[in-house]
Design a protein around this motif. Structure first.
Motif, PDB file in Angstrom:
ATOM      1  N   VAL A  54       0.859  -1.188   0.000  1.00  0.00           N
ATOM      2  CA  VAL A  54       0.000   0.000   0.000  1.00  0.00           C
ATOM      3  C   VAL A  54       0.893   1.235   0.000  1.00  0.00           C
ATOM      4  O   VAL A  54       2.034   1.187   0.474  1.00  0.00           O
ATOM      5  CB  VAL A  54      -0.928   0.031   1.234  1.00  0.00           C
ATOM      6  N   PRO A  55       0.409   2.370  -0.525  1.00  0.00           N
ATOM      7  CA  PRO A  55       1.196   3.602  -0.443  1.00  0.00           C
ATOM      8  C   PRO A  55       1.492   3.947   1.016  1.00  0.00           C
ATOM      9  O   PRO A  55       0.595   3.935   1.858  1.00  0.00           O
ATOM     10  CB  PRO A  55       0.292   4.641  -1.110  1.00  0.00           C
ATOM     11  N   HIS A  56       2.729   4.240   1.322  1.00  0.00           N
ATOM     12  CA  HIS A  56       3.162   4.413   2.701  1.00  0.00           C
ATOM     13  C   HIS A  56       2.507   5.613   3.372  1.00  0.00           C
ATOM     14  O   HIS A  56       2.112   5.540   4.533  1.00  0.00           O
ATOM     15  CB  HIS A  56       4.684   4.559   2.736  1.00  0.00           C
ATOM     16  N   ASP A  57       2.376   6.725   2.647  1.00  0.00           N
ATOM     17  CA  ASP A  57       1.881   7.956   3.272  1.00  0.00           C
ATOM     18  C   ASP A  57       0.763   8.619   2.482  1.00  0.00           C
ATOM     19  O   ASP A  57       0.578   9.833   2.577  1.00  0.00           O
ATOM     20  CB  ASP A  57       3.035   8.966   3.436  1.00  0.00           C
ATOM     21  N   ASP A  58       0.027   7.861   1.684  1.00  0.00           N
ATOM     22  CA  ASP A  58      -0.993   8.477   0.830  1.00  0.00           C
ATOM     23  C   ASP A  58      -2.219   7.567   0.736  1.00  0.00           C
ATOM     24  O   ASP A  58      -2.369   6.811  -0.227  1.00  0.00           O
ATOM     25  CB  ASP A  58      -0.416   8.745  -0.563  1.00  0.00           C
ATOM     26  N   PRO A  59      -3.134   7.641   1.733  1.00  0.00           N
ATOM     27  CA  PRO A  59      -4.319   6.781   1.689  1.00  0.00           C
ATOM     28  C   PRO A  59      -5.255   7.090   0.524  1.00  0.00           C
ATOM     29  O   PRO A  59      -6.106   6.266   0.171  1.00  0.00           O
ATOM     30  CB  PRO A  59      -5.003   7.060   3.036  1.00  0.00           C
ATOM     31  N   ASP A  60      -5.121   8.274  -0.099  1.00  0.00           N
ATOM     32  CA  ASP A  60      -5.979   8.653  -1.225  1.00  0.00           C
ATOM     33  C   ASP A  60      -5.241   8.542  -2.558  1.00  0.00           C
ATOM     34  O   ASP A  60      -5.532   9.262  -3.514  1.00  0.00           O
ATOM     35  CB  ASP A  60      -6.493  10.084  -1.027  1.00  0.00           C
ATOM     36  N   HIS A  61      -4.296   7.652  -2.621  1.00  0.00           N
ATOM     37  CA  HIS A  61      -3.488   7.450  -3.820  1.00  0.00           C
ATOM     38  C   HIS A  61      -4.377   7.214  -5.037  1.00  0.00           C
ATOM     39  O   HIS A  61      -5.397   6.535  -4.954  1.00  0.00           O
ATOM     40  CB  HIS A  61      -2.574   6.247  -3.608  1.00  0.00           C
ATOM     41  N   MET A  62      -3.966   7.772  -6.202  1.00  0.00           N
ATOM     42  CA  MET A  62      -4.814   7.717  -7.395  1.00  0.00           C
ATOM     43  C   MET A  62      -5.027   6.278  -7.886  1.00  0.00           C
ATOM     44  O   MET A  62      -6.032   5.984  -8.540  1.00  0.00           O
ATOM     45  CB  MET A  62      -4.236   8.574  -8.516  1.00  0.00           C
ATOM     46  N   PHE A  63      -4.131   5.344  -7.566  1.00  0.00           N
ATOM     47  CA  PHE A  63      -4.327   3.970  -8.015  1.00  0.00           C
ATOM     48  C   PHE A  63      -5.505   3.293  -7.326  1.00  0.00           C
ATOM     49  O   PHE A  63      -5.920   2.207  -7.735  1.00  0.00           O
ATOM     50  CB  PHE A  63      -3.059   3.151  -7.791  1.00  0.00           C
ATOM     51  N   ARG A  64      -6.051   3.905  -6.282  1.00  0.00           N
ATOM     52  CA  ARG A  64      -7.237   3.339  -5.642  1.00  0.00           C
ATOM     53  C   ARG A  64      -8.421   3.301  -6.600  1.00  0.00           C
ATOM     54  O   ARG A  64      -9.372   2.541  -6.403  1.00  0.00           O
ATOM     55  CB  ARG A  64      -7.621   4.145  -4.400  1.00  0.00           C
ATOM     56  N   GLU A  65      -8.374   4.128  -7.649  1.00  0.00           N
ATOM     57  CA  GLU A  65      -9.461   4.154  -8.631  1.00  0.00           C
ATOM     58  C   GLU A  65      -9.448   2.928  -9.539  1.00  0.00           C
ATOM     59  O   GLU A  65     -10.413   2.668 -10.252  1.00  0.00           O
ATOM     60  CB  GLU A  65      -9.348   5.422  -9.490  1.00  0.00           C
ATOM     61  N   ILE A  66      -8.344   2.192  -9.519  1.00  0.00           N
ATOM     62  CA  ILE A  66      -8.196   1.050 -10.426  1.00  0.00           C
ATOM     63  C   ILE A  66      -8.521  -0.242  -9.687  1.00  0.00           C
ATOM     64  O   ILE A  66      -7.824  -0.639  -8.757  1.00  0.00           O
ATOM     65  CB  ILE A  66      -6.751   0.973 -10.976  1.00  0.00           C
ATOM     66  N   GLY A  67      -9.611  -0.876 -10.072  1.00  0.00           N
ATOM     67  CA  GLY A  67      -9.978  -2.144  -9.443  1.00  0.00           C
ATOM     68  C   GLY A  67      -9.280  -3.317 -10.104  1.00  0.00           C
ATOM     69  O   GLY A  67      -8.229  -3.162 -10.735  1.00  0.00           O
ATOM     70  N   ARG A  68      -9.830  -4.486  -9.961  1.00  0.00           N
ATOM     71  CA  ARG A  68      -9.298  -5.653 -10.643  1.00  0.00           C
ATOM     72  C   ARG A  68      -9.749  -5.668 -12.108  1.00  0.00           C
ATOM     73  O   ARG A  68     -10.676  -4.950 -12.490  1.00  0.00           O
ATOM     74  CB  ARG A  68      -9.787  -6.935  -9.954  1.00  0.00           C
ATOM     75  N   ARG A  69      -9.109  -6.468 -12.913  1.00  0.00           N
ATOM     76  CA  ARG A  69      -9.526  -6.648 -14.294  1.00  0.00           C
ATOM     77  C   ARG A  69     -10.916  -7.278 -14.345  1.00  0.00           C
ATOM     78  O   ARG A  69     -11.307  -8.040 -13.451  1.00  0.00           O
ATOM     79  CB  ARG A  69      -8.544  -7.563 -15.035  1.00  0.00           C
ATOM     80  N   ALA A  70     -11.662  -6.953 -15.382  1.00  0.00           N
ATOM     81  CA  ALA A  70     -12.998  -7.535 -15.534  1.00  0.00           C
ATOM     82  C   ALA A  70     -12.919  -9.051 -15.693  1.00  0.00           C
ATOM     83  O   ALA A  70     -13.834  -9.775 -15.290  1.00  0.00           O
ATOM     84  CB  ALA A  70     -13.697  -6.913 -16.744  1.00  0.00           C
ATOM     85  N   GLU A  71     -11.828  -9.531 -16.265  1.00  0.00           N
ATOM     86  CA  GLU A  71     -11.648 -10.966 -16.464  1.00  0.00           C
ATOM     87  C   GLU A  71     -10.241 -11.352 -16.019  1.00  0.00           C
ATOM     88  O   GLU A  71      -9.253 -10.769 -16.482  1.00  0.00           O
ATOM     89  CB  GLU A  71     -11.845 -11.336 -17.934  1.00  0.00           C
TER      90      GLU A  71
END
Length: 225
Positions: A141-158
């Motif tokens: 997990v990002p060490h100091d950024d709980p709102d990191h932009m990669f949180r918007e990326i979920g798992r692949r649909a397949e």
């Protein structure tokens, strides 16, 4: 934090309602282990972190020292408040070639170009939150950024039926390195030749909970064309 009984000799500490659960779990795990090493929690045998919880396990029949755990957590908070900033912490550097098949898709989902995705992945200081899925698989997990932009990326649909060993991936705010070939549904950004699990080594896992990780650029090698 909630305390949930986990049998007579264990307690589950739930940090889901904290503003930054991942950081709270990591700090609590470090505090409890420090107390164990100092002899303040002599009967604790294991401390197991997950995304939002921490399991503290004692020897069978010894019961769980709730007051001792609270003292350890309080001491950990005080130590954090008093500790000076330290940029020299032990960090594992993992070289990555950013040639993953999902890099373009991740960039499109975020509305940026591929170089920006690579830059964010490399600039982030990652922390191993917990281990799971496969031996040596660390959830970073990002060490100091709980709102990191990669949180918007979920798992692949397949999911893929085969993800190669060394694949470097992201999903749901986590990053990881696949320690061996396996199925997987994360977005693949690239690959590394760094071995994160070797059963012949001591310890066999390169990563452990609390360890800091940086992804750095790797030499892609000669162009086969």
């Amino acid at each position: 934090m909630r305390e949930l009984p986990a049998g007579a000799d264990a307690v589950l500490l739930d940090f889901a309602t904290d503003s930054a659960p991942a950081a709270a779990v990591s700090e609590a795990a470090a505090a409890v282990w420090r107390a164990v090493e100092a002899g303040a929690l002599p009967h604790v045998t294991d401390v197991i972190a997950s995304a939002h919880t921490l399991l503290v396990q004692a020897e069978h029949g010894r019961g769980i020292d709730i007051l001792g755990i609270h003292r350890a957590l309080r001491a950990g908070r005080l130590a954090l408040e008093d500790a000076p900033a330290d940029d020299s912490a032990d960090v594992v550097s993992i070289p990555v070639v950013y040639d993953g098949p999902d890099l373009a898709d991740v960039a499109a989902l975020l509305g940026v170009d591929e170089d920006h995705v690579v830059g964010i992945h490399q600039e982030t200081v990652w922390r191993v939150q917990f281990m799971g899925f496969a031996p040596g698989f660390g959830y970073l997990v990002p060490h100091d950024d709980p709102d990191h932009m990669f949180r918007e990326i979920g798992r692949r649909a397949e999911s893929r039926t085969r993800v190669p060993v060394g694949a470097v991936a992201i999903a749901a705010g986590y990053s990881a390195v696949y320690p061996r070939e396996s199925p997987g549904g994360w977005h693949l950004l690239g690959h590394t030749v760094t071995t994160v699990w070797d059963e012949r080594s001591d310890p066999p896992a390169l990563l452990e909970p609390g360890r800091l990780v940086r992804f750095i650029p790797a030499d892609p090698g000669p162009d086969p064309s």
